[in-house]
Design an enzyme around this catalytic site. Structure first.
Site, short mmCIF file in Angstrom:
data_model
loop_
_atom_site.label_atom_id
_atom_site.label_comp_id
_atom_site.label_asym_id
_atom_site.label_seq_id
_atom_site.Cartn_x
_atom_site.Cartn_y
_atom_site.Cartn_z
CD1 TRP A 74 56.99 46.33 16.91
CD2 TRP A 74 58.89 47.42 16.51
NE1 TRP A 74 58.01 45.51 17.26
CE2 TRP A 74 59.19 46.14 17.03
CE3 TRP A 74 59.92 48.28 16.18
CZ2 TRP A 74 60.49 45.71 17.23
CZ3 TRP A 74 61.23 47.86 16.37
CH2 TRP A 74 61.50 46.59 16.91
CE LYS A 484 56.93 31.50 9.66
NZ LYS A 484 58.19 32.18 9.57
C1 AGP Z 1 59.16 35.91 9.42
O1 AGP Z 1 58.25 34.95 9.97
C2 AGP Z 1 59.43 37.05 10.33
N1 AGP Z 1 58.22 37.66 10.70
C3 AGP Z 1 60.52 37.98 9.88
O2 AGP Z 1 61.71 37.27 10.12
C4 AGP Z 1 60.54 38.46 8.42
O3 AGP Z 1 60.79 37.38 7.56
C5 AGP Z 1 61.69 39.48 8.26
O4 AGP Z 1 61.44 40.56 9.12
C6 AGP Z 1 61.88 39.98 6.83
O5 AGP Z 1 60.74 40.69 6.42
P1 AGP Z 1 60.59 41.04 4.84
O6 AGP Z 1 60.48 39.73 4.13
O7 AGP Z 1 59.37 41.88 4.75
O8 AGP Z 1 61.84 41.77 4.45
#
Ligand code: AGP
Length: 608
Positions: A74, A484
């Protein structure tokens, strides 16, 4: 957040490396690459984009060699192309790296001045040349690595191959996860247990500051002081079963439909449905009865779950909650009472910002609780108490079942704390537990609205901006609905407390921007009706998600009204998440975006 893997094997490792990288794609999928040692020479294959591109490349141009490393990326430094793809290579070594080297420019300038030639835009290449320079000056691989780690500022998990060293991989970690796997005459390195699960379930986790020399016979681990240490060998439960989509078009849709089941699993872990009481472990390092304040920190959707729980802890347990997104929390220097409880919420348990906030609170003498989905994650390992969500592996980058399982844990915990503190009577606890026990039923009913939601999504796919409004526990849900939509469909969306509309955002209202109002008929529904009237009076387009009573009372014209089942207040954030998820999903499908792996995102953000 990238994924790294390494294998010292007894057979050609290229296909095994790719198999492990498939399990790490959730960490990033901008590019991928592997390097192996073949007759002592380092050979490399890299490809931009998804892992399948690397697989196709290897199909046409295979790599041999029984020792190798791999990486799925990434991008943090340098555009996601083949040149910037890992492994990075010099005359003497190949390296894969997860993290950010914050002083890489200084190192790069120093190394260029010493005649080292950089061909990429990455921070990782500076590490490659730094270690190579020490080897050019006569140091052996172990010394070259160990003596340069202190030069690195920032977070890293690295794996390094050395020319001519078929039986050696050196690894090091600071601030990013790294596991060592033990096989039969083979050894492994990986970002997490899932990556290594096809090969072994016996792992050791390196700790911050550790570096390790891995050979086919085992591993030699040194801590930050340089001394030899042993890290505990654990048997993991991470499943090597590659989760598949079943009959669903995307992992995200599958995971949305898994919610009734996994909500039920999670709730039944913390609630005794037979006696309608809560059942949290008694041997917690803190007593629910003595909690007089809770600090909560998380990121993204997990933060929004925490924001909902603030209302619950304060309403059902009368315990004030300080909550902030982790990237702000850890620098605010919030005064924290010794012995207080800090709660961290995370699906992956590897989010760097949340981990940093956790470590800040640990240093302040807080009890550390984590609500995590991955039992063996770094966050879980660094917590005094783990409140696991039983959502199962969540592959879709957008968090869906993890959110509703987080809400399930937090709602149960708020009731348990309320009961323990005597704020809730036995009867009130019984009623709330009964209400929560109905969540799977209402989740199933919400899923039956998918076709109607799909129609609404068709309209959303035509707009450029969307506003979500909600009040009380549905205000965080308005934020989540907007998150979302934007992360999946790339349509700009904002969530707002409905009461804030008149303090600015109402200037945005026109016929081009739908306003999605998440408003079950509750005690403040009439206030939200006023907000909708303000929107309607300015020609705004209202999409109302409510229940039968709310639909009847909403006097203005709406473009769509989605009627949810009547349900107890405590359930609305959990169950109204589902239409918000389906709306974003179907809009993204209409938009043709990559629903399971949206652009620029990764499932676990393990860099700050
Ligand atoms: C949620 O849809 C996102 N992809 C992102 O905000 C995610 O919730 C956030 O990066 C936290 O990730 P974690 O729950 O693995 O800590």
């Amino acid at each position: 957040m990238c994924g790294i893997v390494g294998i010292i094997g007894k057979q050609p490792v290229a296909p095994l490396l790719v198999d492990a990288l498939k399990r790490l794609e959730y960490r990033g999928y901008d590019s991928a690459g592997i390097a192996t040692l073949d007759a002592g020479l380092i050979k490399r294959r890299r490809a931009e984009g998804k892992l399948i591109n690397l697989e196709n490349l290897l199909g046409n141009d295979p790599l041999s060699g029984n020792t190798g490393i791999g990486h799925t990326r990434w991008a943090t430094h340098g555009v996601p192309n083949e040149t910037n793809a890992h492994p990075h290579q010099t005359e003497k070594l190949a390296i894969v790296h997860n993290g950010i080297i914050e002083n890489f420019r200084e190192l790069r300038d120093e190394l260029i001045a010493d005649g080292y030639n950089f061909v990429t835009e990455t921070d990782t290449e500076a590490v490659a040349h730094l270690i190579t320079r020490s080897m050019d000056n006569g140091l052996d691989p172990r010394s070259a690595v160990s003596q340069n780690l202190e030069r690195l500022e920032g977070a890293f998990a690295i794996g390094i191959l050395f020319k001519g060293e078929e039986n050696l991989i050196i690894a090091a970690r600071r601030g990013a996860p790294l596991a060592i796997g033990y096989g039969e005459g083979e050894m492994y390195l990986g970002s997490d247990a899932i990556a290594l699960s096809p090969f072994t379930n016996v792992l050791s986790y390196l700790e911050d500051g550790d570096w390790a020399a891995i050979t086919s016979g085992g591993v030699e681990i040194h801590d930050v002081s340089g001394g030899r240490v042993q890290r505990e060998k654990q048997v993991t439960v991470a499943s090597s079963v590659m989760v598949d989509k079943g009959n669903y078009r995307h992992f995200m849709l599958k995971e949305i439909y898994e919610q009734p089941e996994v909500i039920s699993h999670t709730l039944s872990h913390y609630l005794d449905f037979a006696t309608s009481s809560t059942r949290f472990p008694k041997e917690l390092p803190f007593d629910f009865a003595n909690l007089d304040r809770i600090a909560i920190s998380a990121c993204g959707t997990a933060y929004l779950a925490g924001l909902v729980s603030k209302y619950w802890f304060e309403r059902y347990a009368r315990v004030p909650v300080d909550i902030d997104i982790a990237s702000e929390f850890r620098y605010r220097e919030m005064p924290l009472a010794k012995g207080g409880l800090s709660l961290f919420i995370s699906q992956s348990g590897e989010t760097a910002d949340t981990l940093a906030a956790l470590r800040y609170c640990r240093a302040q003498g807080q009890h550390i609780g984590s609500v995590v989905n991955v039992r063996e994650s770094t966050m879980a390992r660094e917590s005094d108490a783990i409140f696991q969500t039983l959502a199962g592996p969540e592959i879709g980058v957008a968090s869906t079942k993890a959110l509703t399982c987080q809400l399930s844990v937090l709602a149960s915990m708020a009731v348990a704390v309320g009961r323990a503190k005597g704020v809730l009577s036995g009867q009130q606890e019984e009623k709330l537990v009964h209400n929560l026990s109905e969540a799977p039923k209402f989740a199933n009913q919400a899923l039956k609205l998918e076709q109607e939601i799909q129609k609404i999504a068709g309209d959303l796919a035509k707009v450029k901006h969307v506003l979500y409004l909600g009040r009380d526990t549905n205000y965080p849900l308005a934020l989540e609905g907007a998150l979302k939509l934007k992360e999946l469909s790339y349509i700009h969306a904002e969530g707002y407390a409905a009461g804030e509309l008149k303090h600015g955002p109402i200037a945005l209202i026109d016929e081009d921007m739908p306003v999605i109002v998440i408003a079950p008929h509750d005690k403040i529904f009439d206030k939200t009706v006023s907000n909708m009237q303000e929107v309607a009076a300015r020609g705004g387009r209202i999409i109302l998600i409510t229940d039968r009573t709310g639909a009847a009372k909403a006097s203005m014209d709406t473009e769509h009204t989605l009627i949810m089942p009547d349900m107890p207040d405590i359930l609305t954030p959990l169950i109204y998440s589902i239409p918000a998820q389906l709306l974003a999903y179907h809009t993204a499908v209409f938009m043709g975006t990559d629903v399971d792996q949206p652009r620029n995102l990764a499932k676990s953000v393990t860099v700050e």
